[in-house]
Design an enzyme around this catalytic site. Sequence first.
Site, mmCIF file in Angstrom:
data_model
loop_
_atom_site.group_PDB
_atom_site.id
_atom_site.type_symbol
_atom_site.label_atom_id
_atom_site.label_comp_id
_atom_site.label_asym_id
_atom_site.label_seq_id
_atom_site.Cartn_x
_atom_site.Cartn_y
_atom_site.Cartn_z
ATOM 1 N N CYS A 73 0.843 -1.204 0.000
ATOM 2 C CA CYS A 73 0.000 0.000 0.000
ATOM 3 C C CYS A 73 0.875 1.250 0.000
ATOM 4 C CB CYS A 73 -0.903 0.004 1.237
ATOM 5 S SG CYS A 73 -1.898 1.508 1.346
ATOM 6 N N CYS A 81 -0.681 6.265 7.041
ATOM 7 C CA CYS A 81 -1.936 5.661 7.495
ATOM 8 C C CYS A 81 -1.704 4.748 8.702
ATOM 9 C CB CYS A 81 -2.551 4.857 6.348
ATOM 10 S SG CYS A 81 -4.063 4.007 6.814
ATOM 11 N N GLN A 245 -18.702 -10.510 11.392
ATOM 12 C CA GLN A 245 -17.249 -10.574 11.255
ATOM 13 C C GLN A 245 -16.820 -9.936 9.935
ATOM 14 O OE1 GLN A 245 -15.257 -11.348 13.571
ATOM 15 N NE2 GLN A 245 -16.555 -12.468 15.021
ATOM 16 N N TYR A 274 -23.191 -12.480 24.338
ATOM 17 C CA TYR A 274 -22.784 -11.484 23.336
ATOM 18 C C TYR A 274 -23.085 -12.075 21.945
ATOM 19 C CZ TYR A 274 -20.036 -10.272 27.513
ATOM 20 O OH TYR A 274 -19.635 -10.008 28.802
ATOM 21 N N GLU A 298 -27.834 -10.679 24.195
ATOM 22 C CA GLU A 298 -27.261 -9.630 23.348
ATOM 23 C C GLU A 298 -27.894 -8.294 23.763
ATOM 24 O OE1 GLU A 298 -25.025 -9.007 20.787
ATOM 25 O OE2 GLU A 298 -25.907 -6.999 20.774
ATOM 26 N N CYS A 369 -11.235 -10.967 20.483
ATOM 27 C CA CYS A 369 -10.504 -10.190 19.478
ATOM 28 C C CYS A 369 -9.329 -9.445 20.103
ATOM 29 C CB CYS A 369 -11.427 -9.240 18.726
ATOM 30 S SG CYS A 369 -12.249 -8.046 19.771
#
Length: 432
Positions: A73, A81, A245, A274, A298, A369
């Site tokens: 990139c 970035c 996702q 969740y 949730e 995550c």
Amino acid sequence: MSEAADQLIVLDVGAAAHGGYCVARHEGRVVFVRHALPGERVRAAVTEERGSFWRADAVEVLAAAQGRVTPPCPHAGPGRCGGCDWQHADAATQRDLKAAVVREQFARLAGLDVSGLLTAVEPLPPEQGLLGWRTRITYALDRSGRPGLHRHRSGEIERLAACPLGAPGVGDSPALARTWPGLTGIEVARGDDGAVTLIGHRPGAGRQSRGRRPPDRTEVIDGPDVLPHRLGERTFEVAAAGFWQVHPAAAASFAAAVLQAVRPAPGETCLDLYAGAGALTATLADAVGPSGRVIGVESSARAVADATANLAETPWAQVRRGRVDAALLAALGERPDVIVLDPPRAGAGHDVMAALLALAPRAVAYVACDPAALARDVAAAGDLGWRLSGLRAFDAFPMTHHVECVAQLEPGGQLEPGDGSVVRADAARPSP
Ligand SMILES: C[S@@+](CC[C@H](N)C(=O)[O-])C[C@H]1O[C@@H](n2cnc3c(N)ncnc32)[C@H](O)[C@@H]1O
């Protein structure tokens, strides 16, 4: 601006640290350096002085590591970035760096040596597919409303004509060529049918929690309100601004890892905490069959509505609206065989871990995550007599420092050295 900032220093670069850095030392001081790889010698510009440590960017590579590549990139590099961290590493090196970080987080935050359990971070199909995978990007807007992405640890915005991580229609969205006055961000999301939705962001209302700004208010500007996502034989209909996702192969990979971790049997009862739009709820529902039950929890009303529609064909599985906390878990009045949790980045926390383990499931699968939050929650489980019996990690966010883990917990104390693959560890490595 600190005195050290902008200084050029030569660093011999050590191990990777969480967040896309490597650790180095300069005159005894820890330096977290970006755009470098372990084993390299670099000339680095100090970007930040933080008392006990500095941050720096490698601006010249004096001796390169084997895994170094030219970033594909044009926006990657020092001061540019902030969306990617490892553009300068090949795919195998990126996964090795992430595996090292997961092991280090468990050693430092949970006192566990997981090197026997976690031998590698697994690529998602297509292997080596480092670009073109992001089905959702929220572009930041500068003061004139022109889109781009934030520079690393900066309010400044790198203007972009395209983001090569984005899937077709997302990374090269026509939204990048326009200005968006009055908005704070422009989100682009793609369904598995190729439809693309543009979502405008405005500052959210309400109180700030723990010093954070309230979540943005979002509105669909163009495209379908609901996007389809495939998982196995099912198609899930999910609000375009809702959670799914981001990597197209992630949901199926994590669902398979959850099944492998907890092996739900026909007739069993599962909790799916969740639950989002019901991806894992449905996976568990198929495994336990109509003689079993799955109860999802949730907090988002829209996600619960999506989950309810998505689970219409498996009435033994339902998602209830509520915030997962100790009181809710006790009030459920359930004795689940299996608990699956997939919390947001901050993790579940000690109280939720204690409350869910008090329900005495035979096994827990924890989808995470952030390996730091996972390691802290696994440590809490360990204090309550639970052991980490499985750990997999997936390269669901190539080019970035992010990594997804699926951990398996079972009742029983942690094994001692020599008895198994997870042992107590003493580690004292600095973290940024
Ligand atoms: C990482 S997503 C997981 C979604 C789902 N398991 C999946 O695989 O698609 C986390 C979800 O937790 C929800 N959430 C966040 N905090 C919550 C809380 N305290 N209680 C219940 N749900 C929460 C979010 O709305 C989001 O849908």
